[in-house]
Design an enzyme around this catalytic site. Structure first.
Site, PDB file in Angstrom:
ATOM      1  CB  ALA A  61     -10.881  65.311   7.738  1.00  0.00           C
ATOM      2  N   GLY A 100      -9.350  70.180   5.780  1.00  0.00           N
ATOM      3  CA  GLY A 100     -10.756  70.458   5.474  1.00  0.00           C
ATOM      4  C   GLY A 100     -11.202  71.803   6.025  1.00  0.00           C
ATOM      5  CD  GLU A 103      -9.820  70.330   1.318  1.00  0.00           C
ATOM      6  OE1 GLU A 103     -10.062  69.631   2.321  1.00  0.00           O
ATOM      7  OE2 GLU A 103      -9.637  69.865   0.187  1.00  0.00           O
ATOM      8  CD  GLU A 123      -5.808  68.149   3.580  1.00  0.00           C
ATOM      9  OE1 GLU A 123      -4.786  68.857   3.432  1.00  0.00           O
ATOM     10  OE2 GLU A 123      -6.949  68.621   3.701  1.00  0.00           O
TER      11      GLU A 123
HETATM   12  N1  COA Z   1      -9.010  65.221  13.996  1.00  0.00           N
HETATM   13  C1  COA Z   1      -9.154  64.665  15.202  1.00  0.00           C
HETATM   14  N2  COA Z   1      -8.432  64.997  16.281  1.00  0.00           N
HETATM   15  C2  COA Z   1      -7.522  65.955  16.121  1.00  0.00           C
HETATM   16  C3  COA Z   1      -7.300  66.592  14.891  1.00  0.00           C
HETATM   17  C4  COA Z   1      -8.094  66.190  13.794  1.00  0.00           C
HETATM   18  N3  COA Z   1      -7.981  66.757  12.587  1.00  0.00           N
HETATM   19  N4  COA Z   1      -6.318  67.493  15.042  1.00  0.00           N
HETATM   20  C5  COA Z   1      -5.939  67.443  16.325  1.00  0.00           C
HETATM   21  N5  COA Z   1      -6.660  66.507  16.973  1.00  0.00           N
HETATM   22  C6  COA Z   1      -6.581  66.147  18.389  1.00  0.00           C
HETATM   23  C7  COA Z   1      -5.274  65.469  18.726  1.00  0.00           C
HETATM   24  O1  COA Z   1      -5.339  64.079  18.488  1.00  0.00           O
HETATM   25  C8  COA Z   1      -5.133  65.796  20.205  1.00  0.00           C
HETATM   26  O2  COA Z   1      -5.974  64.891  20.892  1.00  0.00           O
HETATM   27  P1  COA Z   1      -5.530  64.327  22.324  1.00  0.00           P
HETATM   28  O3  COA Z   1      -5.486  65.524  23.216  1.00  0.00           O
HETATM   29  O4  COA Z   1      -6.610  63.352  22.624  1.00  0.00           O
HETATM   30  O5  COA Z   1      -4.187  63.693  22.110  1.00  0.00           O
HETATM   31  C9  COA Z   1      -5.746  67.178  20.303  1.00  0.00           C
HETATM   32  O6  COA Z   1      -6.549  67.343  19.126  1.00  0.00           O
HETATM   33  C10 COA Z   1      -4.741  68.301  20.354  1.00  0.00           C
HETATM   34  O7  COA Z   1      -3.844  68.125  19.283  1.00  0.00           O
HETATM   35  P2  COA Z   1      -2.269  68.334  19.479  1.00  0.00           P
HETATM   36  O8  COA Z   1      -1.634  68.000  18.176  1.00  0.00           O
HETATM   37  O9  COA Z   1      -1.817  67.638  20.684  1.00  0.00           O
HETATM   38  O10 COA Z   1      -2.247  69.904  19.758  1.00  0.00           O
HETATM   39  P3  COA Z   1      -1.354  71.026  19.108  1.00  0.00           P
HETATM   40  O11 COA Z   1      -1.883  72.291  19.632  1.00  0.00           O
HETATM   41  O12 COA Z   1       0.091  70.703  19.292  1.00  0.00           O
HETATM   42  O13 COA Z   1      -1.618  70.970  17.523  1.00  0.00           O
HETATM   43  C11 COA Z   1      -2.893  70.907  15.479  1.00  0.00           C
HETATM   44  C12 COA Z   1      -2.902  71.233  16.983  1.00  0.00           C
HETATM   45  C13 COA Z   1      -4.299  71.085  14.956  1.00  0.00           C
HETATM   46  C14 COA Z   1      -1.938  71.872  14.740  1.00  0.00           C
HETATM   47  C15 COA Z   1      -2.392  69.468  15.266  1.00  0.00           C
HETATM   48  O14 COA Z   1      -3.132  68.603  16.089  1.00  0.00           O
HETATM   49  C16 COA Z   1      -2.562  68.997  13.855  1.00  0.00           C
HETATM   50  O15 COA Z   1      -1.695  69.228  13.033  1.00  0.00           O
HETATM   51  N6  COA Z   1      -3.655  68.288  13.579  1.00  0.00           N
HETATM   52  C17 COA Z   1      -3.873  67.654  12.306  1.00  0.00           C
HETATM   53  C18 COA Z   1      -4.439  68.651  11.331  1.00  0.00           C
HETATM   54  C19 COA Z   1      -4.632  67.972   9.994  1.00  0.00           C
HETATM   55  O16 COA Z   1      -3.752  67.344   9.469  1.00  0.00           O
HETATM   56  N7  COA Z   1      -5.826  68.127   9.433  1.00  0.00           N
HETATM   57  C20 COA Z   1      -6.144  67.546   8.184  1.00  0.00           C
HETATM   58  C21 COA Z   1      -6.782  66.242   8.388  1.00  0.00           C
HETATM   59  S1  COA Z   1      -6.934  65.396   6.860  1.00  0.00           S
END
Ligand code: COA
Ligand code: NAD
Length: 713
Positions: A61, A100, A103, A123
C-alpha cells in the site's frame, strides 16, 4: 499506473509503475483494474503476467496515502477479480513483494520469484494487519504456524524460504519476467480450480486452541501494549475457524479498529521519521546533505572493554577490516577471546562464515598508521582521551577520521587536541554495540561536512539507525534521560516506591522502568558521571548541590555498595537471578531518609508518575530542538525509539507530546512547577510555549516554528 502490453503473442503483461517501490497508490490500483480487464477481454491472450518496473514487484500500500481520504478502487475486490479470472495470472516477483504487494501476488494463480527477491507481510510494523486478504490467504498456503510467525512479526523472508513455505511456486536466477511469461504459456490450458487460494481450506493442527493461546501470550508479552500484533492473531483465528467470506469480514472489522488507532499513526510517523533522519541536516542553516562520504575500508578500535568489543564485532561483521588495540597484554587477550566468541556465535546464528580474519590485534598505536578511520572507546577520562587524540593525530595518516565513543565529554575539546579538528566526530554507540540499532553521530563546531557524512554512511553500513546531533552534555538521548531519572528520585523522596514508578512506565510500554534500568546499567555508572560533574559529596545527604535541588538517593545506594544487578542489590534485590524483587531494606532506608529530612509522605498516583517522568523528558526534548542540537522532532523520536526503549507504537517523545496535546503538557508542567518550585526541570521551555501560542500545530509543522524561535533567541 500500470502499463499493458502483449508479449510472446498470447501473454498479457501488466507492469506496475510507481517509483521507487511501485506502491499501490490510487492510480496504480486503477491501472491494475483497467489492465486486468483489458487482458481478460483480449481474445488473443490466454494467460497474464503481472510484474513491477525497475526490478521491484511491489512495496505494498502507498503509505503516503494513509490518513488521506480513500480514492481509487479498493484492493480487496481488485484482488478477488484477479483470483476469479478464467485465464491464469502469474505474479513475476523481483526485488520485493511486501504487504499489499504480496497480497496481490497471493490473488494470482501462480508466483514465480527471482532467487534474490524478498517477500513479507510487514503491516504489523505499521500498526496494521494484512487486510487485502493476506491474513486469510497466507495461512491457507503456508499453514497456521508459519503464517502466525510472518504476520505477527512482519519479517521479510527470502525467496528460498518463501519457496519452502509454498508462498512462491518456482524460483529463477534469470530474468523473472521472461521466466514468468514462459511459465504462463505452459499453464494456459490448465484448470484454475485448485489455484484459487481463497477456495482452499485452512490447514489446522488438532490442538488449535493451544496454538492460538500460545500465540496470543507471545504477542502480548513482546508487544508491550501494541494492539496490531494481537489483531493479527485474531485475524488468523478467523481464518482457521470461519469460512473464507466471514474471515474476510473479520479482517475488515479488525483493520477498521487499527486504522483509526493512534498506534498506527505513530508507527507510520516512525517509518517516515527514520527515513527523514537519514537525509540529515542541521538547523543552523548549514546543510549537510549533498556532502559526499569518503570510502572507509580499514578501521581501528582503541579500548576493547564493553563498548570497544561490540564496535569491533559490528565493524567486522559489516565486512570492514579492523585493527583492535588494547594497551595491556592481559585485557587484550581477554578481549580477543570475547570478540572471537561473539563473532562465532553471531555467524552461527546468521548461518554465515565468521569474520574473525578481518581483525588484527595490537598493543601499539603505530599499528594504526594506515587506517581510514579510528573509533576510540577507552575509559571515560578526559585527560586520557585528550592525550590519545594528540597521539592519534601524530600516528595516523593525514586524512584519517578520528571518532570518539564518549557519552559525556565535549567533542570540541577532544578535536582541539588533533592537528585536524575537522576530521573529528563523535560516534556514540549504545551497549551492546553490535546489537543496539542506534548511533548518535555527534558533530563538533569544527567537524567538516565530509566527516559527518562519512560517519553517517559508516553507521548505515553497520546497519545502524544513525542520527546526526549537536555537541552538548549528554548529546540528545542521555541529556533527555537526566530529567526523567531525576524525577524518579524526587518521586521516591515524596513517597513513591521503585515498583510504583517502574510499573507505571512499563505499563506505558517501556521494556523496563527507570529503576530496573538503573539496576541493569549499574548505579555506579551514574555515580561516576555525577562525580565528574562535582555533584557527589560522600558521607552527606544534603539535598542542594551546586545551588540546585538534588536528590542524593542514588549516591547513598552507591555508598552502600548497592550497584544494582552486578552486586545482587540496588533499587531491588536479585537473589542470584535477574528478577527484580522488592527489598525491605530499601523501604526502611527510604523511610529513614524521609524522616531525617522531615519529608512528608504523600500518596502518589500513576498519572503523576507518568506526567512528571515523561513531560520533563519531553520538555528537555523541546529545549534540545530550541538549541538546534537535534534538527527536528523526528531526530529526537528516532533516538528514543531505537536507543532508549521508547515504545514504537507511541512514535517517540515528541510525537507522543503532539498526541497528548501541547497545551496539556504545558499546563501540567506549570502545575507541577507550582507544586514543587525547587524541583528542577519542571519549568516549561520557550519553544513549548511558542508552539502552544501558535495553536499547537501538528508535529510535521514544528520545524518552521523552531527555525523562527531559534532566530529570535
Ligand atoms: N509506500 C510509499 N512509499 C514507500 C513505501 C510504501 N509502501 N515503501 C517505501 N517507500 C518509499 C520510502 O518512503 C522512501 O522514500 P524517500 O526516498 O522519499 O524517503 C523510498 O520509498 C525508498 O524506501 P527506503 O526504505 O528508503 O528504501 P530501502 O531500499 O531501504 O527499503 C523497502 C525498501 C520497500 C523494503 C522499505 O521501504 C519498506 O519496508 N517499505 C514499507 C513496506 C511496507 O510496509 N508495505 C506495507 C504497507 S501497509
Ligand atoms: P570499559 O571500561 O569497559 O573499557 C575501556 C577499555 O579501554 C578497557 O578495556 C581499557 O583497558 C581500555 N583502555 C584504557 N586506556 C587505554 C589506552 N590508552 N589504550 C588502549 N586501551 C585503553 O569502558 P566502556 O564501558 O567500554 O566505555 C568506553 C567508552 O564508551 C567510554 O568513553 C564510555 O563513556 C563510552 N560509552 C559507554 C557505554 C556503556 O554503556 N558502557 C555506552 C556508550 C558509550
Amino acid at each position: 499506473m500500470a502499463r499493458y502490453s502483449r508479449v510472446s503473442d498470447t501473454v498479457g503483461l501488466i507492469t506496475l509503475q510507481n517509483p521507487p517501490v511501485n506502491a499501490l497508490s490510487a492510480a496504480v490500483r486503477q491501472g491494475i483494474v483497467d489492465t486486468v480487464k483489458t487482458a481478460l477481454d483480449d481474445v488473443e491472450v490466454n494467460s497474464v503476467v503481472i510484474c513491477g518496473q525497475n526490478g521491484v514487484f511491489c512495496g505494498g500500500a502507498d503509505i503516503r496515502e494513509f490518513g488521506t481520504p480513500m480514492t481509487g478502487p479498493p484492493l480487496v475486490p481488485m484482488i478477488h477479480a484477479i483470483e476469479a479470472a478464467n485465464k491464469p495470472v502469474v505474479a513475476a516477483i523481483e526485488g520485493i513483494a511486501l504487504g499489499g504487494g504480496l497480497e496481490l501476488a497471493l490473488g494470482c494463480h501462480y508466483r514465480i520469484a527471482h532467487s534474490k527477491a524478498k517477500v513479507g507481510l510487514p503491516e504489523v510494523t505499521l500498526g496494521l494487519l494484512p487486510a487485502a486478504g493476506g491474513s486469510q490467504r497466507l495461512p491457507r498456503l503456508t499453514g497456521l504456524p508459519a503464517a502466525l510467525d510472518l504476520i505477527t512479526t512482519g519479517r521479510h523472508v527470502t525467496a528460498v524460504e518463501a519457496l519452502k513455505l509454498s508462498i512462491v511456486d518456482h524460483l529463477t536466477d534469470h530474468n523473472t519476467v521472461d521466466a514468468a511469461v514462459k511459465f504462463a504459456k505452459s499453464v494456459a490450458e490448465q484448470s484454475l480450480d485448485a489455484r484459487r487460494i481463497s477456495t482452499r481450506p485452512c490447514p489446522c493442527p488438532p490442538d488449535l486452541d493451544a496454538l492460538f493461546e500460545a500465540a496470543m501470550q507471545k504477542v502480548r508479552q513482546s508487544a508491550r501494549g501494541a494492539i496490531a500484533p494481537v489483531a493479527c492473531v485474531q485475524a488468523l483465528q478467523a481464518a482457521a475457524t470461519l469460512p473464507y467470506a466471514r474471515g474476510m469480514e473479520r479482517e475488515k472489522e479488525l483493520m477498521a479498529t487499527l486504522f483509526t488507532s493512534g498506534q498506527a499513526r505513530a508507527l507510520q510517523y516512525s517509518f517516515f521519521a527514520q527515513r527523514a533522519v537519514a537525509r540529515w541536516s542541521i538547523p543552523s542553516g548549514a546543510r549537510w546533505d549533498g556532502s559526499k562520504p569518503r570510502p572507509v575500508l580499514k578501521t581501528a578500535v582503541i579500548g576493547l572493554g564493553t563498548m570497544g568489543r561490540g564496535i569491533t564485532v559490528s565493524l567486522a561483521q559489516a565486512g570492514l577490516s579492523v585493527v583492535a588495540v588494547e594497551a595491556q597484554e592481559k585485557p587484550l587477550r581477554e578481549a580477543k577471546q570475547a570478540i572471537s566468541g561473539m563473532l562465532q556465535r553471531g555467524a552461527q546464528r546468521r548461518g554465515v562464515a565468521s569474520a574473525l580474519d578481518r581483525i588484527t590485534y595490537s598493543q601499539k598505536l603505530q599499528a594504526l598508521a594506515d587506517v581510514d578511520l579510528v573509533i576510540e572507546a577507552v575509559f571515560e577520562d578526559l585527560e586520557l582521551k585528550k592525550q590519545l587524540f594528540q597521539q592519534l593525530s601524530a600516528v595516523c595518516k593525514p586524512g584519517a577520521f578520528l571518532c570518539t565513543n564518549t557519552s559525556t565529554l565535549d567533542i570540541d575539546v577532544l578535536a582541539s587536541q588533533s592537528r585536524h579538528p575537522e576530521l573529528v566526530v563523535g560516534m556514540h554507540f549504545f551497549a551492546p554495540a553490535h546489537v543496539m540499532k542506534l548511533l548518535e553521530v555527534v558533530y563538533g563546531s569544527r567537524s567538516s561536512l565530509e566527516t559527518v557524512a562519512t560517519a553517517m554512511n559508516l553507521g548505515k553500513k553497520l546497519g545502524k539507525v544513525s542520527v546526526a546531533v549537536g555537541n552538548c552534555r549528554g548529546f540528545v538521548g542521555n541529556r533527555m534521560l537526566k530529567p526523567y531519572m531525576e524525577q524518579g528520585l524526587f518521586l521516591l523522596e515524596e513517597g513513591a516506591t521503585p515498583q510504583l514508578v517502574d510499573s507505571v512506565l512499563e505499563e506505558f510500554g517501556f521494556a523496563m522502568g527507570l529503576f530496573r534500568m538503573s539496576d541493569l546499567s549499574g548505579i555506579d555508572v551514574g555515580w561516576r558521571v555525577r562525580k565528574a560533574e562535582g555533584l557527589v559529596q560522600p558521607g552527606t545527604s544534603t539535598r542542594v548541590r551546586n545551588g540546585r535541588r538534588y536528590s542524593p538517593l542514588g549516591d547513598l545506594l552507591y555508598e552502600q555498595g548497592r550497584f544494582g544487578q552486578k552486586t545482587g542489590c540496588g533499587w531491588y534485590r536479585y537473589d542470584n537471578s535477574r528478577e527484580a524483587r522488592p527489598d525491605s531494606w530499601l523501604y526502611s532506608f527510604l523511610e529513614e531518609y524521609r524522616a531525617r529530612h522531615h519529608l512528608a509522605v504523600r500518596r502518589i498516583d500513576g498519572q503523576e508518575v507518568l506526567e512528571r517522568c515523561l513531560y520533563t523528558l519531553i520538555n528537555e526534548g523541546f529545549r534540545i530542538l530550541e538549541e538546534g542540537i537535534a534538527a527536528g522532532p523526528e531526530d529526537v523520536d528516532v533516538i528514543y525509539v531505537f536507543g532508549y526503549g521508547w515504545p514504537k507504537h507511541r512514535g517517540g517523545p515528541m510525537f507522543y507530546a503532539s498526541m497528548v496535546g501541547l497545551t496539556k503538557i504545558l499546563e501540567r508542567l506549570e502545575h507541577y512547577q507550582q507544586a514543587h518550585p525547587d524541583v528542577p526541570y519542571l519549568q516549561p521551555c520557550v519553544l513549548l510555549r511558542r508552539l502552544v501560542d501558535s495553536g499547537s500545530p501538528p508535529v510535521h509543522k514544528w520545524r518552521e516554528i523552531i527555525q523562527k524561535t531559534c532566530s529570535h533567541l
